[in-house]
Design a protein around this motif. Structure first.
Motif, short mmCIF file in Angstrom:
data_model
loop_
_atom_site.label_atom_id
_atom_site.label_comp_id
_atom_site.label_asym_id
_atom_site.label_seq_id
_atom_site.Cartn_x
_atom_site.Cartn_y
_atom_site.Cartn_z
N LYS A 1 48.09 19.32 36.39
CA LYS A 1 48.38 18.72 35.08
C LYS A 1 49.39 17.59 35.24
O LYS A 1 50.31 17.69 36.07
N TRP B 1 51.92 16.74 33.53
CA TRP B 1 53.35 17.04 33.34
C TRP B 1 53.93 17.71 34.57
O TRP B 1 55.13 17.56 34.86
N GLY C 1 54.88 14.96 36.73
CA GLY C 1 56.12 14.34 36.25
C GLY C 1 57.33 15.10 36.72
O GLY C 1 58.28 14.52 37.25
N GLU D 1 47.95 13.83 26.89
CA GLU D 1 48.08 14.53 28.16
C GLU D 1 48.83 13.70 29.21
O GLU D 1 49.76 14.18 29.85
N LEU E 1 52.43 12.96 28.26
CA LEU E 1 53.28 14.10 28.55
C LEU E 1 53.82 14.01 29.98
O LEU E 1 54.97 14.39 30.24
N GLY E 2 53.01 13.49 30.89
CA GLY E 2 53.47 13.29 32.26
C GLY E 2 54.62 12.31 32.31
O GLY E 2 55.63 12.54 32.98
N SER F 1 57.70 13.95 30.66
CA SER F 1 58.31 14.98 31.49
C SER F 1 59.04 14.37 32.68
O SER F 1 60.11 14.84 33.08
N THR G 1 62.93 14.93 33.18
CA THR G 1 63.40 15.54 34.44
C THR G 1 64.44 14.66 35.10
O THR G 1 65.49 15.14 35.56
#
Lengths: 167, 175
Positions: free
Chosen positions: A7, A9, A12, B38, B41-42, B45, B49
């Protein structure tokens, strides 16, 4: 081999942890926030090689003196290994080489000017650099404009050639 | 040693990027176009982070590299007598003065680099959307065998020479 989809995220989080801890524990600085950037590292790689070969003095970051910036080749090799391993390597013929050449050209020049590819823009914004936040806003606005152009041209990406109207 | 570490780092990133089809520009584009979150969101995040980890590491005094500034190119490597390094040095001084005196925001918004950053990132976003992905995604797509991305990368590498041989001196007047 079984298909394995990660995925975004997770990418990430993993990438964030890797970049920051690489800078903290492996000492990838003086330029802060420099553990991953494609435009800057390609610039350093090309300039280091040119400086060694022809004795010129193009500017490089301080980190390029300590290490050869192999980010772009490493990324290529990693992605190639992954695509081979999971059977996703598929050769797609070129459709519009000149436009793609110009796109890469523009992105590189802008990247040298503003110190960062999109990845590093996001990373700088995360570091709290106000110029990074500015660049992130600029990126959002630019993507919106690009999307409007894309809608107008009615193409997904550049390679799709507009069909000739018959009759 | 350090180059090997950097190579391994980017190898891992390339592997992960190929598996997740991550692209920073496509995430924003998909959100604007079809409200698909989707890939966005990467991006978010990643941002979160990095923000949390840097805050943690700064407070633990592990991260000693300091705050990223735009004048991050090492000044010694620039030819010392060129206008470019001189301007940038002076520029940095002004930045710190305003930071100490009048607060940070004024220092940021009054520099020409602010406008360069804003317009440059804007143009970069537009071009990246039309090319179908950010620089990292183009690398991954070339590794997957897409030949258009090869020409993108060709332009990517050629532009360095173009910048330093042609654009560098005229830009000194403005930048």
């Amino acid at each position: 081999m079984k298909r394995m989809y990660i995925k975004p995220w997770i990418f990430g989080v993993c990438a964030g942890i890797m970049f920051v801890s690489a800078e903290a524990f492996l000492k990838f600085y003086p330029p802060a926030c420099y553990s991953f950037c494609l435009t800057c590292h390609v610039r350093d790689l090309v300039n280091t090689v040119t400086n060694v070969l022809f004795g010129t003095r193009f500017e490089t970051a301080y980190l390029a003196r300590k290490a050869l910036m192999l980010t772009s080749p490493g990324l290529l090799v990693g992605a190639f290994v992954a695509s081979r391993l999971f059977g996703e390597y598929r050769r797609i013929r070129k459709s519009r080489p000149l436009l793609y050449f110009l796109a890469g050209f523009t992105v590189m020049i802008l990247g040298i000017l503003i110190f960062g590819c999109p990845t590093r823009i996001v990373m700088r914004a995360g570091y709290g650099d106000l110029y990074g936040v500015t660049a992130l806003f600029g990126l959002f606005a630019g993507v919106y404009i690009g999307m409007l152009i894309m809608k107008r041209l009615k193409t997904a990406v550049l390679p799709v050639r507009p069909r000739r109207r018959i009759g | 040693m350090m180059s090997a570490l950097l190579f391994l780092l980017s190898l891992a990133v390339g592997f992960l990027a190929q598996r997740s089809r991550m692209c920073f520009v496509a995430g924003i584009r998909d959100y604007f176009l079809v409200r698909d979150t989707e890939l966005l969101l990467g991006l978010v995040s990643f941002l979160v982070t990095v923000f949390f980890l840097t805050s943690l590491f700064y407070s633990l005094n592990v991260l000693k590299s300091g705050f990223p500034q735009f004048g991050e190119i090492d000044i010694d490597t620039v030819i010392k007598r060129s206008n470019f390094s001189f301007y940038r040095l002076r520029y940095l001084d002004g930045f710190f003065e305003t930071t100490q005196g009048n607060g940070r925001f004024q220092g940021v918004f009054t520099t020409p680099f602010f406008y360069v950053t804003l317009s440059g990132a804007l143009l970069m976003g537009t071009v990246s959307v039309l090319a179908g992905g950010c620089a990292m995604r183009q690398h991954v797509m070339f590794a997957q065998g897409r030949m258009d991305s090869f020409y993108y990368l060709l332009g990517f590498y050629c532009a360095v020479y173009f910048y330093y041989l042609v654009l560098y001196k005229p830009l000194l007047r403005f930048y």
